[in-house]
Design a protein around this motif. Structure first.
Motif, PDB file in Angstrom:
ATOM      1  N   GLU A  62      -3.918   6.971  -3.479  1.00  0.00           N
ATOM      2  CA  GLU A  62      -3.162   5.835  -2.963  1.00  0.00           C
ATOM      3  C   GLU A  62      -3.140   4.704  -3.986  1.00  0.00           C
ATOM      4  O   GLU A  62      -3.974   4.634  -4.893  1.00  0.00           O
ATOM      5  N   LEU A  63      -2.153   3.815  -3.809  1.00  0.00           N
ATOM      6  CA  LEU A  63      -1.964   2.681  -4.711  1.00  0.00           C
ATOM      7  C   LEU A  63      -1.959   1.385  -3.921  1.00  0.00           C
ATOM      8  O   LEU A  63      -1.429   1.326  -2.805  1.00  0.00           O
ATOM      9  N   TYR A  64      -2.531   0.326  -4.522  1.00  0.00           N
ATOM     10  CA  TYR A  64      -2.445  -1.021  -3.968  1.00  0.00           C
ATOM     11  C   TYR A  64      -1.790  -1.915  -5.019  1.00  0.00           C
ATOM     12  O   TYR A  64      -2.176  -1.900  -6.193  1.00  0.00           O
ATOM     13  N   ILE A  65      -0.800  -2.686  -4.585  1.00  0.00           N
ATOM     14  CA  ILE A  65      -0.048  -3.563  -5.492  1.00  0.00           C
ATOM     15  C   ILE A  65      -0.113  -4.976  -4.941  1.00  0.00           C
ATOM     16  O   ILE A  65       0.271  -5.221  -3.790  1.00  0.00           O
ATOM     17  N   GLY A  66      -0.590  -5.914  -5.734  1.00  0.00           N
ATOM     18  CA  GLY A  66      -0.699  -7.296  -5.278  1.00  0.00           C
ATOM     19  C   GLY A  66      -0.560  -8.276  -6.413  1.00  0.00           C
ATOM     20  O   GLY A  66      -0.574  -7.904  -7.589  1.00  0.00           O
ATOM     21  N   ASP A  91      12.332   3.525 -13.648  1.00  0.00           N
ATOM     22  CA  ASP A  91      13.451   4.220 -13.005  1.00  0.00           C
ATOM     23  C   ASP A  91      13.682   3.513 -11.673  1.00  0.00           C
ATOM     24  O   ASP A  91      13.064   3.843 -10.656  1.00  0.00           O
ATOM     25  N   THR A  92      14.570   2.526 -11.676  1.00  0.00           N
ATOM     26  CA  THR A  92      14.745   1.642 -10.516  1.00  0.00           C
ATOM     27  C   THR A  92      15.104   2.406  -9.257  1.00  0.00           C
ATOM     28  O   THR A  92      14.545   2.152  -8.175  1.00  0.00           O
ATOM     29  N   ALA A  93      16.041   3.333  -9.354  1.00  0.00           N
ATOM     30  CA  ALA A  93      16.478   4.087  -8.171  1.00  0.00           C
ATOM     31  C   ALA A  93      15.314   4.874  -7.577  1.00  0.00           C
ATOM     32  O   ALA A  93      15.109   4.889  -6.356  1.00  0.00           O
ATOM     33  N   TYR A  94      14.532   5.548  -8.435  1.00  0.00           N
ATOM     34  CA  TYR A  94      13.388   6.323  -7.959  1.00  0.00           C
ATOM     35  C   TYR A  94      12.351   5.425  -7.285  1.00  0.00           C
ATOM     36  O   TYR A  94      11.834   5.739  -6.201  1.00  0.00           O
ATOM     37  N   LEU A  95      12.036   4.292  -7.922  1.00  0.00           N
ATOM     38  CA  LEU A  95      11.003   3.412  -7.391  1.00  0.00           C
ATOM     39  C   LEU A  95      11.432   2.768  -6.079  1.00  0.00           C
ATOM     40  O   LEU A  95      10.627   2.627  -5.156  1.00  0.00           O
ATOM     41  N   GLU A  96      12.692   2.340  -5.998  1.00  0.00           N
ATOM     42  CA  GLU A  96      13.169   1.729  -4.746  1.00  0.00           C
ATOM     43  C   GLU A  96      13.133   2.735  -3.609  1.00  0.00           C
ATOM     44  O   GLU A  96      12.834   2.384  -2.461  1.00  0.00           O
ATOM     45  N   ASN A  97      13.421   3.987  -3.891  1.00  0.00           N
ATOM     46  CA  ASN A  97      13.331   5.032  -2.871  1.00  0.00           C
ATOM     47  C   ASN A  97      11.874   5.268  -2.476  1.00  0.00           C
ATOM     48  O   ASN A  97      11.551   5.458  -1.296  1.00  0.00           O
ATOM     49  N   LEU A  98      10.970   5.219  -3.464  1.00  0.00           N
ATOM     50  CA  LEU A  98       9.541   5.393  -3.198  1.00  0.00           C
ATOM     51  C   LEU A  98       8.994   4.263  -2.338  1.00  0.00           C
ATOM     52  O   LEU A  98       8.114   4.470  -1.483  1.00  0.00           O
ATOM     53  N   LEU A  99       9.510   3.054  -2.536  1.00  0.00           N
ATOM     54  CA  LEU A  99       8.984   1.870  -1.838  1.00  0.00           C
ATOM     55  C   LEU A  99       9.547   1.702  -0.437  1.00  0.00           C
ATOM     56  O   LEU A  99       9.109   0.811   0.294  1.00  0.00           O
ATOM     57  N   LYS A 100      10.532   2.498  -0.065  1.00  0.00           N
ATOM     58  CA  LYS A 100      11.143   2.347   1.270  1.00  0.00           C
ATOM     59  C   LYS A 100      10.138   2.679   2.363  1.00  0.00           C
ATOM     60  O   LYS A 100       9.338   3.598   2.237  1.00  0.00           O
ATOM     61  N   GLN A 131       4.810   2.980 -14.001  1.00  0.00           N
ATOM     62  CA  GLN A 131       6.180   2.537 -13.700  1.00  0.00           C
ATOM     63  C   GLN A 131       6.180   1.369 -12.718  1.00  0.00           C
ATOM     64  O   GLN A 131       6.942   0.404 -12.885  1.00  0.00           O
ATOM     65  N   LEU A 132       5.311   1.420 -11.713  1.00  0.00           N
ATOM     66  CA  LEU A 132       5.265   0.340 -10.721  1.00  0.00           C
ATOM     67  C   LEU A 132       4.742  -0.955 -11.340  1.00  0.00           C
ATOM     68  O   LEU A 132       5.201  -2.045 -10.992  1.00  0.00           O
ATOM     69  N   ALA A 133       3.781  -0.849 -12.252  1.00  0.00           N
ATOM     70  CA  ALA A 133       3.283  -2.054 -12.934  1.00  0.00           C
ATOM     71  C   ALA A 133       4.406  -2.713 -13.725  1.00  0.00           C
ATOM     72  O   ALA A 133       4.538  -3.942 -13.738  1.00  0.00           O
ATOM     73  N   ALA A 134       5.243  -1.906 -14.376  1.00  0.00           N
ATOM     74  CA  ALA A 134       6.387  -2.463 -15.116  1.00  0.00           C
ATOM     75  C   ALA A 134       7.433  -3.021 -14.160  1.00  0.00           C
ATOM     76  O   ALA A 134       8.009  -4.087 -14.403  1.00  0.00           O
ATOM     77  N   TYR A 135       7.667  -2.318 -13.056  1.00  0.00           N
ATOM     78  CA  TYR A 135       8.681  -2.738 -12.071  1.00  0.00           C
ATOM     79  C   TYR A 135       8.307  -4.071 -11.427  1.00  0.00           C
ATOM     80  O   TYR A 135       9.161  -4.927 -11.212  1.00  0.00           O
ATOM     81  N   PHE A 136       7.018  -4.262 -11.123  1.00  0.00           N
ATOM     82  CA  PHE A 136       6.552  -5.498 -10.494  1.00  0.00           C
ATOM     83  C   PHE A 136       6.048  -6.494 -11.547  1.00  0.00           C
ATOM     84  O   PHE A 136       5.002  -7.111 -11.394  1.00  0.00           O
ATOM     85  N   HIS A 138       0.848  -1.189   0.000  1.00  0.00           N
ATOM     86  CA  HIS A 138       0.000   0.000   0.000  1.00  0.00           C
ATOM     87  C   HIS A 138       0.884   1.239   0.000  1.00  0.00           C
ATOM     88  O   HIS A 138       1.751   1.398   0.865  1.00  0.00           O
ATOM     89  N   LEU A 139       0.693   2.112  -0.988  1.00  0.00           N
ATOM     90  CA  LEU A 139       1.470   3.354  -1.081  1.00  0.00           C
ATOM     91  C   LEU A 139       0.524   4.544  -1.053  1.00  0.00           C
ATOM     92  O   LEU A 139      -0.445   4.600  -1.826  1.00  0.00           O
ATOM     93  N   LYS A 140       0.834   5.493  -0.188  1.00  0.00           N
ATOM     94  CA  LYS A 140       0.073   6.747  -0.126  1.00  0.00           C
ATOM     95  C   LYS A 140       0.859   7.780  -0.916  1.00  0.00           C
ATOM     96  O   LYS A 140       1.873   8.310  -0.455  1.00  0.00           O
ATOM     97  N   LEU A 141       0.437   8.063  -2.145  1.00  0.00           N
ATOM     98  CA  LEU A 141       1.166   9.015  -2.984  1.00  0.00           C
ATOM     99  C   LEU A 141       0.948  10.448  -2.513  1.00  0.00           C
ATOM    100  O   LEU A 141       1.888  11.255  -2.433  1.00  0.00           O
ATOM    101  N   THR A 142      -0.306  10.783  -2.208  1.00  0.00           N
ATOM    102  CA  THR A 142      -0.670  12.106  -1.682  1.00  0.00           C
ATOM    103  C   THR A 142      -1.820  11.882  -0.706  1.00  0.00           C
ATOM    104  O   THR A 142      -2.368  10.777  -0.620  1.00  0.00           O
ATOM    105  N   PRO A 143      -2.231  12.911   0.033  1.00  0.00           N
ATOM    106  CA  PRO A 143      -3.369  12.719   0.953  1.00  0.00           C
ATOM    107  C   PRO A 143      -4.633  12.223   0.263  1.00  0.00           C
ATOM    108  O   PRO A 143      -5.492  11.601   0.901  1.00  0.00           O
TER     109      PRO A 143
END
Length: 573
Positions: free
Chosen positions: A466-470, A564-573, A516-521, A458-463
């Motif tokens: 949000e995104l759900y990845i499964g 953008d692997t570096a950006y996404l990995e930082n986003l997922l931390k 980007q996240l759909a491609a990354y996962f 679960h990622l909260k992009l802004t208030p």
């Protein structure tokens, strides 16, 4: 971590440079399968650690010394008696084999130099440390008797016999043209296997890299003259590189373990694998020894199971395609049968063939006959074959569809394994494979306990967004509302992604992140220009009886992205 002999060549040279001339002043065995030599050099002290625990032997100069037991084993006491205060005279490799020998000089009676040897056989599960004097075994880490090996025994008092020598051309000393020509002569084998069997010192990883550098497909069979020249050039470049002590590349698996260390920067990586470069081999081995693997014991087992099932189904698919091509000849069998019946009085029993003209198009037919059958019986045999082929067309097509569907499903499971990082996710995949009949559970081992479902990412992009990845239908059909946006890689196995927002319309920057996240996962995460489909969740349907994760959808927009692997990995931390 199993190292190719080519990599061990760099290690041998490094150990010889660092340790030859040093004196062994302390010997320990930190564990029953590890040997530590502490060495005094002119400028300082250092150590050599041979850690043969498990099936991945390692020999290196450790950055940090391990703890030692209070009571040394018998082998440790023997080595102390014979080797302490001995000077390391030589460290060498047996050709391009995974055997490294250390020669230790000691002062004997009448000031005579006595040379004793420690042989490190870094050969996977058969790895051993053997202590010799004048070719006779004094002791070893593992004893091997005649019942365990018909080739050689490794017991105190026996003469030492080296492991069976590898057949093939030395990749570093033979002419590149001779090696490439020898590979070309192995016409029946794919080029990766041909290169490995033709040479000594390399495994699959380096063989594939050499072929890629020569712009040759690794699974191709046979070499053209131009490809042979390019392969010779790639081998020549490798030989030149090895003389310059090149940096090495550690290949790190998803479970945070170094799978191997290569002398060539990899151009092709397995799914979920990362690479890290080191200036010298000893630093890479220290890095590998210090990694803490992710404890997912079922992960590798399930990955091997899925890979094995996929390989079997791929072979089955090829066989079915051949069967379908054969069945497509049904009308040809009927035409022959009808022509035989039309010419029945020109034929007689005992004929093995007949030259006739088709009653349909007048073409000449060379008809094969069974001499033991009458003309009518021969015609009936062709009619029977016609009926068999007609039935087969339907049956084989059904099997083809089912096989392709199962291969697609296994692809999706492989993508799920690639992104699974928790025990809950692994347990879900395990249960899914059991339900699909791919993984069988025997008798009492079958558990009726429900598996706790893993939570989607679960990622909260802004208030307000949000995104759900499964990796299953739960994200799409339980969490996704009718007007939420749904994302998935186009025709590529990957995770389902739902974008929720309280805004009237999703922002384009949020859609870009979801793409980007759909491609990354997904299984294509290392690629570029990856297609990702996006549609409202209400347009996504699940066909009745379809396998988990399989959906159909309409009204989609296709985006193309390079993660953008570096950006996404930082986003997922």
């Amino acid at each position: 971590m199993n190292l190719e002999a080519l990599t061990l060549k760099l290690l041998t040279d490094h150990l010889a440079e660092e340790l030859v001339g040093g004196k062994i002043y302390k010997i320990y065995m930190p564990s029953p399968s590890a040997l530590l030599l502490q060495i005094r050099r002119d400028r300082d002290t250092t150590a050599l650690l041979a850690d043969f625990n498990g099936g991945s032997p390692a020999l290196y100069i450790p950055d940090k010394l391990p703890e030692n037991p209070e009571v040394p084993p018998a082998l440790c006491m023997l080595l102390r008696k014979h080797l302490e205060e001995g000077r390391i005279a030589k460290i060498s490799q047996s050709g391009l084999d995974r055997v490294i020998t250390m020669e230790v000089d000691l002062l004997g009676a009448s000031s005579r130099i006595i040379t004793k040897k420690i042989i490190f056989e870094l050969t996977g599960k058969n790895s051993n440390i053997i202590f010799l004097q004048e070719g006779i075994i004094l002791d070893s880490l593992k004893h091997v008797n005649a019942a365990q090996s018909s080739y050689r025994t490794i017991l105190p008092g026996k003469e030492y016999l080296a492991p069976p020598p590898q057949e093939g051309l030395n990749l570093l000393t033979e002419s590149p043209q001779a090696i490439a020509a020898a590979v070309a002569r192995k016409a029946a084998a794919n080029l990766t296997k041909a290169l490995i069997s033709t040479t000594t010192g390399i495994g699959k990883f380096t063989a594939v890299e050499l072929l890629l550098r020569a712009d040759i497909l690794p699974n191709k069979v046979g070499l053209t003259y131009e490809e042979e020249q390019r392969l010779a050039q790639a081998i020549s470049q490798l030989q030149a590189s090895m003389q310059q002590k090149p940096p090495v590349q550690a290949l790190i698996s998803r479970t945070n373990q170094v799978k191997t260390i290569l002398v060539l920067p990899p151009q092709q990586l397995e799914e979920g694998m990362q690479v890290r470069q080191f200036e010298q081999i000893n630093a890479a081995i220290n890095f590998a020894a210090g990694l803490q693997p992710i404890q997912l014991p079922q992960h590798e087992q399930l990955h091997k199971l899925v890979a094995g099932e996929s390989a079997k189904l791929t072979k089955k698919l090829q066989a079915l395609q051949q069967d379908l091509a054969t069945a497509a000849r049904a009308d040809e069998q009927r035409a022959i049968a009808d022509t035989l019946m039309a010419n029945i009085y020109q034929l007689h029993k005992g004929q093995s063939q007949a030259q006739l003209y088709s009653i349909y198009d007048g073409s000449e037919l060379q008809v094969q006959l069974e001499p033991m059958l009458t003309p009518v019986e021969n015609a009936q045999a062709y009619y029977k074959r016609y009926n068999k082929y007609k039935r087969a067309q339907t049956e084989v097509q059904l099997q083809l569809n089912a096989t392709r569907e199962m291969l697609d499903y296994l692809d999706s499971i492989e993508a799920s394994l690639m992104t699974a990082t928790t025990k809950g996710e692994i347990a879900e995949i395990n249960q899914e494979l059991i339900a699909a009949g791919i993984l069988k559970v025997q008798g009492k081992k079958k558990s009726r306990m429900p598996v706790q479902k893993s939570q989607p990412l679960h990622l909260k992009l802004t208030p307000d967004t949000e995104l759900y990845i499964g990796k299953n239908d739960y994200v799409t059909f339980k969490l996704g509302g009718p007007h939420d946006l749904w994302f998935h890689t186009k025709d590529i196995p990957g995770s389902h992604i739902i974008l929720k927002t309280s805004l009237p319309q999703p922002r384009q920057e949020d859609i870009a992140v979801a793409v980007q996240l759909a491609a990354y996962f997904s299984k294509a995460h290392t690629g570029s220009n990856i297609p990702v489909d996006c549609t409202q969740r209400r347009y996504v349907k699940k066909p009745s009886g379809s396998k988990p994760g399989f959906v159909i959808f309409t009204n989609q927009t296709t985006y193309y992205t390079t993660p953008d692997t570096a950006y996404l990995e930082n986003l997922l931390k």
